[in-house]
Design a protein around this motif. Structure first.
Motif, PDB file in Angstrom:
ATOM      1  N   GLY A 163      22.319  -0.455 -12.467  1.00 61.22           N
ATOM      2  CA  GLY A 163      22.986  -1.748 -12.460  1.00 61.22           C
ATOM      3  C   GLY A 163      22.079  -2.902 -12.115  1.00 61.22           C
ATOM      4  O   GLY A 163      22.561  -3.984 -11.746  1.00 61.22           O
ATOM      5  N   LEU A 164      20.768  -2.709 -12.222  1.00 55.11           N
ATOM      6  CA  LEU A 164      19.810  -3.769 -11.908  1.00 55.11           C
ATOM      7  C   LEU A 164      19.474  -4.550 -13.174  1.00 55.11           C
ATOM      8  O   LEU A 164      19.187  -3.942 -14.210  1.00 55.11           O
ATOM      9  CB  LEU A 164      18.531  -3.176 -11.317  1.00 55.11           C
ATOM     10  CG  LEU A 164      18.678  -2.417  -9.992  1.00 55.11           C
ATOM     11  CD1 LEU A 164      17.362  -1.758  -9.614  1.00 55.11           C
ATOM     12  CD2 LEU A 164      19.140  -3.346  -8.887  1.00 55.11           C
ATOM     13  N   PRO A 165      19.477  -5.872 -13.108  1.00 53.54           N
ATOM     14  CA  PRO A 165      19.077  -6.666 -14.276  1.00 53.54           C
ATOM     15  C   PRO A 165      17.636  -6.355 -14.668  1.00 53.54           C
ATOM     16  O   PRO A 165      16.806  -6.003 -13.827  1.00 53.54           O
ATOM     17  CB  PRO A 165      19.221  -8.115 -13.781  1.00 53.54           C
ATOM     18  CG  PRO A 165      20.162  -8.036 -12.620  1.00 53.54           C
ATOM     19  CD  PRO A 165      19.900  -6.710 -11.974  1.00 53.54           C
ATOM     20  N   ALA A 166      17.349  -6.478 -15.950  1.00 53.33           N
ATOM     21  CA  ALA A 166      16.003  -6.216 -16.451  1.00 53.33           C
ATOM     22  C   ALA A 166      14.989  -7.073 -15.715  1.00 53.33           C
ATOM     23  O   ALA A 166      15.205  -8.260 -15.491  1.00 53.33           O
ATOM     24  CB  ALA A 166      15.935  -6.493 -17.950  1.00 53.33           C
ATOM     25  N   GLY A 167      13.880  -6.445 -15.315  1.00 55.63           N
ATOM     26  CA  GLY A 167      12.818  -7.173 -14.635  1.00 55.63           C
ATOM     27  C   GLY A 167      13.021  -7.341 -13.144  1.00 55.63           C
ATOM     28  O   GLY A 167      12.199  -7.968 -12.477  1.00 55.63           O
ATOM     29  N   THR A 168      14.100  -6.760 -12.601  1.00 55.53           N
ATOM     30  CA  THR A 168      14.349  -6.892 -11.160  1.00 55.53           C
ATOM     31  C   THR A 168      13.228  -6.269 -10.357  1.00 55.53           C
ATOM     32  O   THR A 168      12.751  -6.836  -9.366  1.00 55.53           O
ATOM     33  CB  THR A 168      15.688  -6.225 -10.783  1.00 55.53           C
ATOM     34  OG1 THR A 168      16.749  -6.846 -11.517  1.00 55.53           O
ATOM     35  CG2 THR A 168      15.961  -6.369  -9.287  1.00 55.53           C
ATOM     36  N   LEU A 169      12.780  -5.083 -10.762  1.00 60.20           N
ATOM     37  CA  LEU A 169      11.704  -4.372 -10.079  1.00 60.20           C
ATOM     38  C   LEU A 169      10.621  -4.006 -11.086  1.00 60.20           C
ATOM     39  O   LEU A 169      10.895  -3.883 -12.282  1.00 60.20           O
ATOM     40  CB  LEU A 169      12.243  -3.100  -9.406  1.00 60.20           C
ATOM     41  CG  LEU A 169      13.286  -3.291  -8.301  1.00 60.20           C
ATOM     42  CD1 LEU A 169      13.792  -1.939  -7.831  1.00 60.20           C
ATOM     43  CD2 LEU A 169      12.712  -4.079  -7.144  1.00 60.20           C
ATOM     44  N   PRO A 170       9.391  -3.816 -10.616  1.00 61.45           N
ATOM     45  CA  PRO A 170       8.329  -3.378 -11.538  1.00 61.45           C
ATOM     46  C   PRO A 170       8.745  -2.081 -12.218  1.00 61.45           C
ATOM     47  O   PRO A 170       9.379  -1.214 -11.610  1.00 61.45           O
ATOM     48  CB  PRO A 170       7.126  -3.165 -10.615  1.00 61.45           C
ATOM     49  CG  PRO A 170       7.419  -3.997  -9.405  1.00 61.45           C
ATOM     50  CD  PRO A 170       8.900  -3.989  -9.235  1.00 61.45           C
ATOM     51  N   SER A 171       8.386  -1.939 -13.477  1.00 58.06           N
ATOM     52  CA  SER A 171       8.820  -0.768 -14.233  1.00 58.06           C
ATOM     53  C   SER A 171       7.702   0.204 -14.533  1.00 58.06           C
ATOM     54  O   SER A 171       7.931   1.237 -15.159  1.00 58.06           O
ATOM     55  CB  SER A 171       9.463  -1.198 -15.568  1.00 58.06           C
ATOM     56  OG  SER A 171       8.538  -1.928 -16.347  1.00 58.06           O
TER      57      SER A 171
END
Length: 294
Positions: A219-227
């Protein structure tokens, strides 16, 4: 009551990369009310939470048939007293942490939950326990095309054992990939709506990558955390000889590819109709592989 998301594997489907990412982002996830903690006594591997498999069998009143998991957790083979003690200690600690709160979603990951040893009773018992602790429980599994999965598994076995076995012999010995059989066990236990089956392929994954895709699962928006994640499988690295660490994934011949396709035809048809009935054309294009478009 918090919710839960449990990644149940499969092996050779990006589980190591996903677990490495989860471990690296543990604090960042908790800051977003998502609790993840690596639960594994081993320091030389990434696979987490072997306790969940032991607890599942203990809750079902069955011995754990998996020797690797028993060895990892110090359980002598056939010793139910030791098995029950390990399961009880883990359950007590885990339930206390859930009761303490401080998060809205727990996320776990363990390939052991889709090992060939799992039984319907163990899966149902674990699912019932989790349902008593969490409000909404989702189970996530990533699946690869059988031929790419088997080649990857074959390369893993070669590096682990330095075997001289040929790929064709490995395919004959291994038979169909276990996806359909094990997914059916989980579907029967938790219900189809709770089981999220996703294809390990760039054309299907949200954002084109496993880590980005799993962030959407959380449920995290894209780009919230490094991928980005260091994609290194450490599950057998300490036991390999230096010469055996080189890649040894052979190219599939047309004959071997066709054999694998025939071996897995019924199972893949079941996966398609059960989980991808609304995307049949796309699923068949994926299952046919990139060679089909050439």
């Amino acid at each position: 009551m918090p919710d839960a998301i449990l990644h149940i594997g499969f092996n050779k489907c990006g589980s190591t990369a996903l677990q490495q990412w989860l471990g690296a982002q543990e604090d960042a996830l908790l800051a977003r009310s998502i609790w993840y903690r690596r639960m594994d006594p081993r320091t030389d591997v990434v696979c987490t939470n072997p306790h969940l498999q032991v607890l599942a069998f203990t809750l079902a009143g069955q011995p754990v048939p998996s020797r690797p998991m028993n060895a990892v957790l110090g359980i002598p083979e056939g010793d139910r007293v030791a098995q029950d003690a390990v399961a009880h200690a883990f359950r007590e600690q885990f339930e206390a942490q859930v009761a303490n709160g401080g998060f809205t979603t727990w996320v776990g990951s363990s390939e052991a939950l889709v090992s060939r040893f799992m039984t319907p009773e163990a899966i149902s018992a674990l699912a019932e326990w989790l349902s008593g602790l969490f409000g909404n429980v989702r189970y996530v599994a990533y699946v690869r095309r059988p031929e790419t999965w088997l080649v990857s598994l074959f390369g893993h076995q070669l590096r682990k054992t330095a075997s001289a076995e040929e790929l064709t012999a490995f395919v004959d010995r291994f038979g169909p990939a276990p996806f359909a059989r094990l997914l059916d066990l989980w579907r029967s236990a938790v219900g189809q709506d709770a089981l999220d089956v996703r294809l390990f392929d760039e054309s299907w994954l949200d954002g084109g990558g496993l880590i980005t895709d799993f962030q959407t699962v959380l449920g995290l928006p894209a780009g919230t955390l490094p991928s980005r994640s260091k994609r290194v499988n450490t599950s057998f690295r300490a036991r390999m000889t230096p010469w055996s660490r080189a890649p040894k994934r052979p190219a599939l011949s047309a004959q071997t590819r066709e054999k694998i396709s025939q071996l897995n035809a019924d199972d893949m048809s079941w996966v398609e109709s059960t989980f991808f009935a609304d995307r049949r054309t796309e699923f068949r294009n994926w299952a046919a592989g990139p060679e089909a478009g050439r």
